[in-house]
Design a protein around this motif. Structure first.
Motif, short mmCIF file in Angstrom:
data_model
loop_
_atom_site.label_atom_id
_atom_site.label_comp_id
_atom_site.label_asym_id
_atom_site.label_seq_id
_atom_site.Cartn_x
_atom_site.Cartn_y
_atom_site.Cartn_z
N UNK A 29 0.84 -1.19 0.00
CA UNK A 29 0.00 0.00 0.00
C UNK A 29 0.88 1.25 0.00
N UNK A 30 0.37 2.28 -0.63
CA UNK A 30 1.11 3.55 -0.68
C UNK A 30 1.03 4.32 0.63
N UNK A 31 -0.03 4.07 1.38
CA UNK A 31 -0.32 4.93 2.53
C UNK A 31 -1.13 4.14 3.54
N UNK A 32 -0.84 4.31 4.83
CA UNK A 32 -1.64 3.72 5.90
C UNK A 32 -2.22 4.84 6.74
N UNK A 33 -3.54 4.94 6.78
CA UNK A 33 -4.24 5.96 7.56
C UNK A 33 -4.54 5.44 8.96
N UNK A 34 -4.38 6.29 9.95
CA UNK A 34 -4.74 5.96 11.33
C UNK A 34 -5.94 6.83 11.69
N UNK A 35 -7.14 6.19 11.80
CA UNK A 35 -8.40 6.94 11.94
C UNK A 35 -9.23 6.38 13.10
N UNK A 36 -8.86 6.66 14.36
CA UNK A 36 -9.63 6.13 15.48
C UNK A 36 -10.87 6.96 15.85
N UNK A 37 -11.22 7.94 15.04
CA UNK A 37 -12.40 8.78 15.32
C UNK A 37 -13.66 7.91 15.43
N UNK A 38 -14.44 8.15 16.48
CA UNK A 38 -15.69 7.40 16.71
C UNK A 38 -16.67 8.35 17.37
#
Length: 716
Positions: A29-38
């Protein structure tokens, strides 16, 4: 194919093992997003710091998890730490809130320019942030980029195009046997919720036997209290919790017997400090699974509390392969209907994460599942022509005053700050009491409730409250404070509802009929879009109906014609859509009486007149009492009018000692009148029921003047 590593919103879990595995098998993958928003759990990232509510994540009990603990709230540092330095700090980027709010193209441009194999922290604070992120990811993927994400629930839902649903309707659930609650999670939030549930609920309780497991001793009780044992027993002094001594098959037989009698059952694992490995949690779960497998009576519903508990109970004890998602029973807590291949087809099954909700959330979920309408409600409000009836009899029965008919009217006062709280920490200090005591929302509500008997004795039968309050300054050019029971996505804040519930219960007991408003201009902007507005209406109506009150009038919004409203559906041309929507909802064949109000001196429009059960008008700005009768005549001439009650539920004109005032002018036209009073410039604390902090006593000249005239008019 898009790969999402669906993880925990409090930063626990198998990171980076899961994203590494996905990258190795489906990548690179080109990019790993960290998105813990809930959103539902109030988990947000600001300036790379992740928060649980307003607390940095590393300062919460979740950070001390025996297996998945962590030390850093800063997500960039967290990535470096969790990867043991394999990922360097310069390989961790930050997508700012400002970029997200600049839109899809700006977000896509920023992400697209990042070097290959970058990790990116997403500073998402609002539902629209993850929606913009999803749109940007789609655009990048269309251009050939490969993107992986480690995410909580909200970003996954945005990628699927799912919007938050209204709370699930439970009117059609099974009848017969009792329901089953299974609590396995050991996070402090769950233990707090379990304690509240046991103190306030009504069940047969069973603690899972772990006598042959090698575990630390139970935690000491948080305090001496008799209600932690079986309901109705005296406190024995035993450590929390008291163990049920029916192990093995005997425990299953006891649960079967209770369910068969129609009793709800609570089963929970001991509240112990779990050792730092997954084996103990797995053993707890295995024993719960074996227990559920041993049951022979199908429960009416099952609620499983905890991630491992809900997953294992569904897949291993109930053989679930698929299920229909009915909707949320609470925000962030989905309700399933189990598929045909499961052990109990069609069973309602609640997946309750361990880290979601406040102290009362588990109780609130049980209360909704329990489905019991409060049969102790004493007051029913109805309408016959242009008159109000309480418990089938006209209000103020037989009363006239100076030749004016009073029977059938509903005298009222605007008291919208009864549930007031300010979620904006920067403005909260404005509401400090004159003696220096900090504002306390619960005490404010208690003081309000304490005055209701006195007001009722004086002839006040109704009062207006609102889920978004009103200006705590009386009138305001801007409203930086945050006073709203409604979240951005249209879900409702439980702490507000609990305060409102206390008020409405007391009003019911006193034979009063409150007006409950939903929206207020200046706060409606905190609801993100029209879909969320509709969701808020649905959630409010569902909650009011399911609680069983029959003594209410519902006001969709305060002064729908005020230009400060953001949402078109709350404005005069379309607000009737929400009136009709609310009227269409029923529970146990009951529906609410619904209308909306207009600004001072304004006559309702035809669409609202045709849709409403009653009409709300305001006397603000009407300084000449002669204008009040003109407004009434004009209102009754609007096309669509038929005999129906008209109420002034807001008027800040007084002169109660004079023979001619707005109150007297209203009743001369057989129209109810509502007292609106605020603390004016340089006035003392005792003045007004609108300004905060509020003195709910009846101890100012204006307040005494109103209640004196009210007593005289109503004969109270």
């Amino acid at each position: 194919m898009r790969a999402l590593a669906r993880g925990d919103s409090t930063l626990r879990g198998h990171f980076p093992a899961e994203t590494d595995a996905l990258d190795q098998t489906l990548g690179p993958h080109d990019l790993t997003l960290i998105v813990p928003y809930f959103e539902e759990g109030e988990r947000r990232t600001r300036d790379d710091i992740h928060y649980v509510g307003e607390t940095p994540a590393a300062e919460t009990p979740f950070a001390k998890d025996a297996v998945f603990g962590f030390s850093h709230s800063n997500r960039r540092v967290w990535v470096v730490d969790k990867t043991l330095g394999r990922v360097k700090s310069d390989a961790v980027a930050s997508l700012s809130q400002a970029t997200l709010e600049s839109g899809r193209d700006a977000t896509a441009a920023f992400l697209g320019a990042l070097p290959h194999a970058t990790y990116c922290i997403v500073n998402a604070n609002l539902p629209q942030h993850v929606q913009t992120l999803a749109e940007a990811v789609f655009a990048l993927e269309a251009s050939g980029k490969r993107i992986l994400a480690r995410t909580a629930a909200s970003f996954g839902a945005a990628c699927l195009g799912q919007e938050s649903a209204p709370l699930a309707t439970l009117a059609e659930h099974d009848t017969g046997p009792g329901g089953l609650i299974i609590v396995g999670s050991h996070v402090p939030k769950t233990t707090e919720q379990l304690t509240y549930l046991r103190e306030h609920g009504d069940f047969e309780e069973f603690e899972l036997d772990i006598s042959n497991l090698s575990l630390p001793q139970p935690l000491p009780p948080p305090g001496t209290r008799s209600s932690l044992g079986k309901r109705g027993e005296q406190d024995s002094g035993a450590p929390f919790p008291v163990r049920d001594e029916r192990p093995g098959e005997g425990l299953g037989r006891g649960i079967d017997a209770a369910l068969a009698k129609g009793r709800d059952v609570l089963v929970y694992t001991p509240r112990v400090v779990v050792s730092g490995d997954l084996a103990t949690s797995a053993e707890f779960s295995r024993r719960l699974v074996d227990l559920v497998k041993s049951l022979t009576v199908r429960p009416r519903w099952i609620l499983a509390k905890g991630g491992i508990t809900s997953s294992d109970t569904a897949t291993k004890a109930l053989d679930v392969k698929r299920a229909e998602v009915v909707g949320p029973i609470l925000p962030g807590v989905p309700l399933w209907r189990l598929g045909e291949e499961s052990r109990w087809p069609g069973l309602l099954y609640v997946v309750f994460p361990g880290n979601v909700g406040g102290p009362e959330a588990l109780y609130a979920a049980w209360e909704r599942l329990h489905g019991e309408i409060n049969t102790n409600m004493k007051t029913t409000l109805s309408i016959k022509g242009d008159a109000f009836l309480i418990n089938g009899k006209p209000t103020y029965a037989g009363r006239t005053w100076k030749g004016h008919k009073i029977e059938g009217l509903l005298m009222n006062s605007r008291v919208v700050q009864a549930t007031f709280d300010d979620l904006n920490l920067e403005t909260r200090s404005r509401w400090t009491y004159p003696d220096g005591t900090p504002y306390d929302a619960e005490k404010n509500t208690e003081k309000f409730i304490a005055m209701l008997p006195e007001w009722r004795k004086a002839g006040l039968l109704s009062f207006t409250v609102n889920l978004q309050g009103g200006s705590p300054e009386g009138y305001s050019k801007s409203q930086p404070w945050h006073n709203s029971a409604i979240k951005a996505d249209g879900s409702l804040r439980l702490e507000y509802l609990k305060r409102l519930e206390k008020i409405l219960n007391r009003a019911d007991a006193l034979g009063m009929a409150p007006i409950v408003g939903i929206f207020y201009f200046g706060q409606d902007q905190r609801v993100k879009d029209e879909a969320a507005v509709i969701r808020a209406v649905d959630n409010t109506v569902d909650w009011l109906l399911q609680k069983g009150w029959r003594n209410l009038l519902l006001e969709i919004n305060n002064e729908c014609d005020v230009k400060a409203y953001d949402h078109e559906i709350l404005k005069p041309d379309r607000v009737h859509e929400l009136i009709l929507r609310a009227k269409a909802k029923k529970h146990n064949s009951q529906r609410l009486l619904v209308g909306t109000s207009y600004g001072g001196g304004t006559v309702p429009k035809e669409n609202v007149v045709r849709a409403s059960d009653f009409l709300l008008v305001h006397g603000n700005g009407v300084s000449d009492p002669k204008r009040i009768p003109q407004m009434v005549v004009e209102t009754r001439a609007v096309p669509g009018y038929r005999p129906m009650p008209i109420l002034f539920n807001e008027d800040d004109h007084f002169d109660f000692e004079k023979p001619d005032n707005n109150f007297v002018s209203a009743i001369s036209q057989y129209v109810s009148w509502g007292y609106f009073d605020y603390r004016m410039k340089d006035e003392k604390f005792e003045e007004g029921y609108q300004s905060m902090p509020c003195d709910w006593g009846s101890n100012s000249a204006r307040k005494r003047g109103f209640f004196k005239l009210l007593k005289d008019v109503t004969g109270s």
